[in-house]
Design an enzyme around this catalytic site. Structure first.
Site, PDB file in Angstrom:
ATOM      1  N   LYS A 181       0.544  -1.379  -0.039  1.00  0.00           N
ATOM      2  CA  LYS A 181       0.448  -0.428   0.012  1.00  0.00           C
ATOM      3  C   LYS A 181       0.796   1.521  -0.249  1.00  0.00           C
ATOM      4  O   LYS A 181       1.753   0.840   0.519  1.00  0.00           O
ATOM      5  CB  LYS A 181      -0.858   0.067   1.341  1.00  0.00           C
ATOM      6  CG  LYS A 181      -1.666   1.118   0.990  1.00  0.00           C
ATOM      7  CD  LYS A 181      -2.512   1.127   2.414  1.00  0.00           C
ATOM      8  CE  LYS A 181      -3.540   3.149   2.663  1.00  0.00           C
ATOM      9  NZ  LYS A 181      -3.956   2.584   4.642  1.00  0.00           N
ATOM     10  N   SER A 189      -8.755   3.187   3.661  1.00  0.00           N
ATOM     11  CA  SER A 189      -7.882   3.571   3.415  1.00  0.00           C
ATOM     12  C   SER A 189      -6.911   2.415   2.591  1.00  0.00           C
ATOM     13  O   SER A 189      -6.671   2.725   1.425  1.00  0.00           O
ATOM     14  CB  SER A 189      -7.315   4.470   4.077  1.00  0.00           C
ATOM     15  OG  SER A 189      -6.165   3.364   4.605  1.00  0.00           O
ATOM     16  N   SER A 217      -9.053   0.497   7.981  1.00  0.00           N
ATOM     17  CA  SER A 217      -8.565   1.113   6.717  1.00  0.00           C
ATOM     18  C   SER A 217      -7.919  -0.410   6.106  1.00  0.00           C
ATOM     19  O   SER A 217      -7.478  -0.561   5.202  1.00  0.00           O
ATOM     20  CB  SER A 217      -7.259   2.178   6.662  1.00  0.00           C
ATOM     21  OG  SER A 217      -7.885   3.167   6.852  1.00  0.00           O
TER      22      SER A 217
END
Length: 481
Positions: free
Chosen positions: A79, A155, A179
């Protein structure tokens, strides 16, 4: 052979693929090439990738394989948020970061490499990870593979979308308020957040958001998540927190029956009918497996809690932007930022130190109260979200005339549960057990006591056996026709 490798990727998890590499039935180079093909097949639709690192992954796949590594030769993505990958862009989902590239691997990424993973690219995040939907001016919206008009969550939305679409069996993510678990819920995959201090956070930062942030992964199977934690858990040098590591491998916990658990079903928050249904159905499933379900009201002033969270997130974001300005040689102009970030900075970016310390102390006091409540329960249960995944654009604040209170109401009305367990430091997971009548996933959320990841993994594996989700594949997928 090419079609056979794709069939394996359709159905096998990371541990199984690594076993095939180690036995010589397939090569890591063949896996890398197949995953590249799969990623390109879905990526125009999903918009889940920030940067492709194909050449680096190809070169790494040619290196000799260490057959003692749990994920030898298995491709994955990292990520793009506070997780440097040496040589890769660090956009953090923002135009303000420009073309800054990392000069080192963060410790969690280094441990993925040490476990045998091959890093194929970086996945999308909203600006600075402060949204429950992965949409940004810099990268656009990451779409849900079950319905492209809906959000993949945030996220770690890029990671969840790619795992759900069967591009890779697992992908790295991080979690400061939900997230990992929110996008896992949105995309129908497994998301696990470890206890505070169990995963390394250095060397770039000492802690994320006052200790609320941590990293781990989104996976298709429970055992991959457990094995990844075995490979990456443990404090790094100078860590401010330390959680106890299980004396036996987490992977072994997935093979054990959890016994009879006392599970508190969280009550007292408003839920949409589909989320109420998930709560009831999950409770019934747990009871059918022999567990005891009891309603519980948590000792939380929810409105005050969310305000305290942003008393931590706002100054933390301001400090990061100041550091970014120093790195690039020019201060960050707020017009470079998303409206949501501008609102947060305007209202909380420069609060005084006393208020920040009070927020930290209140969060830690809340952790003690919830820990005391947890003495009565083995686990706490809720739906991961208060309703099904929103449409693209529904949660993203494009108007900086909004107040932070309005943004908080939107975000935490949609996702009221997950952030609590970042604040308390407890492990938590989203398990993909149910889909709505609209065909969208809606996860079941469980939280455990601090340091008791193994109990969560045991229950998750039991639920996976009782109600398997692996054969549920979204419409947008990389599988062979």
């Amino acid at each position: 052979m090419k079609s056979e490798i794709h069939q394996l990727l359709d159905t096998h998890d990371g541990l199984s693929l690594a076993q095939l590499v180690m036995s010589g039935e397939i090569t890591s180079t063949e896996l890398v090439e197949a995953v590249i093909e799969r990623l390109e097949r879905v990526e125009p639709s999903l918009n889940a990738v920030v940067e492709r690192l194909y050449d680096e992954a190809r070169a790494a796949s040619l290196e000799p394989i260490d057959k003692n590594l749990p994920f030898a030769g298995v491709p994955t993505l990292v990520k793009d948020l506070f997780s440097p990958v040496s040589g890769a862009l660090m956009t953090q989902g923002s135009r303000a970061t420009g073309e800054v590239r990392a000069e080192f691997d963060t410790e969690a990424v280094a441990r993925l490499r040490q476990a045998g993973c091959l890093l194929l690219g970086t996945s999308t995040s909203p600006e600075f990870g402060t949204s429950y939907t992965t949409e940004s001016t810099r990268h656009g919206a990451t779409c849900n593979p079950w319905n492209l008009e809906h959000s993949a969550g945030g996220s770690s939305g890029g990671a969840a979308a790619l795992v759900a679409a069967r591009v890779v069996p697992f992908a790295h993510g991080n979690d400061g308020g939900g997230s990992l678990r929110v996008p896992a819920s949105c995309c129908g995959v497994f998301g696990f957040k470890p206890s505070r201090g169990l995963m390394p956070s250095g060397p770039m930062v000492g802690e994320g958001w006052g200790g609320m942030g941590t990293s781990h992964a989104i996976t298709r199977t429970v055992r991959d998540s457990a094995a990844l934690l075995d490979a990456t858990a443990g404090t790094d040098l100078g860590a401010p927190y330390a959680a106890p590591i299980s004396p036996s491998p987490y992977r072994e916990a997935t093979e054990r029956n959890p016994g009879t658990l006392r599970i508190g079903l969280i009550d007292g928050l408003s839920l949409a009918p589909e989320a109420e249904a998930v709560a009831r159905q999950t409770a019934s499933l747990c009871e059918s497996l022999g567990h005891r379900i009891e309603p519980v009201m948590l000792p939380v002033d929810w409105e005050a809690f969310y305000q305290r969270c942003f008393d931590i997130i706002g100054p933390s974001t301001r400090e990061f932007l100041d550091m970014l300005g120093d790195m690039r040689g020019t201060p960050v102009d707020e017009q470079e930022l998303e409206p949501r970030t501008r609102v947060m900075l305007r209202e909380r970016g420069r609060i005084d130190a006393t208020r920040y310390v009070a927020a930290i102390n209140d969060i830690h006091a809340l952790g003690r109260r919830v820990a005391a409540t947890m003495q009565q329960y083995d686990l706490l249960l809720s739906p991961t979200l208060a309703r099904q995944p929103p449409r693209i654009g529904e949660l993203d604040a494009f108007d900086d005339r909004l107040s932070l209170a309005e943004i908080i109401d939107d975000f935490h009305g949609y996702c009221p549960f997950t952030a609590l367990f970042n604040a308390t430091g407890q492990p938590a997971m989203s398990v993909p057990l149910f889909w709505t009548k609209d065909g969208l996933p809606l996860g079941s959320h469980f939280a455990g006591r601090f340091g008791e990841e193994s109990r969560l993994f045991s229950l998750a594996a039991q639920l996976e056996r009782a109600q398997p989700w692996a054969k549920r594949v979204p419409g947008i997928n990389a599988c062979q026709d």
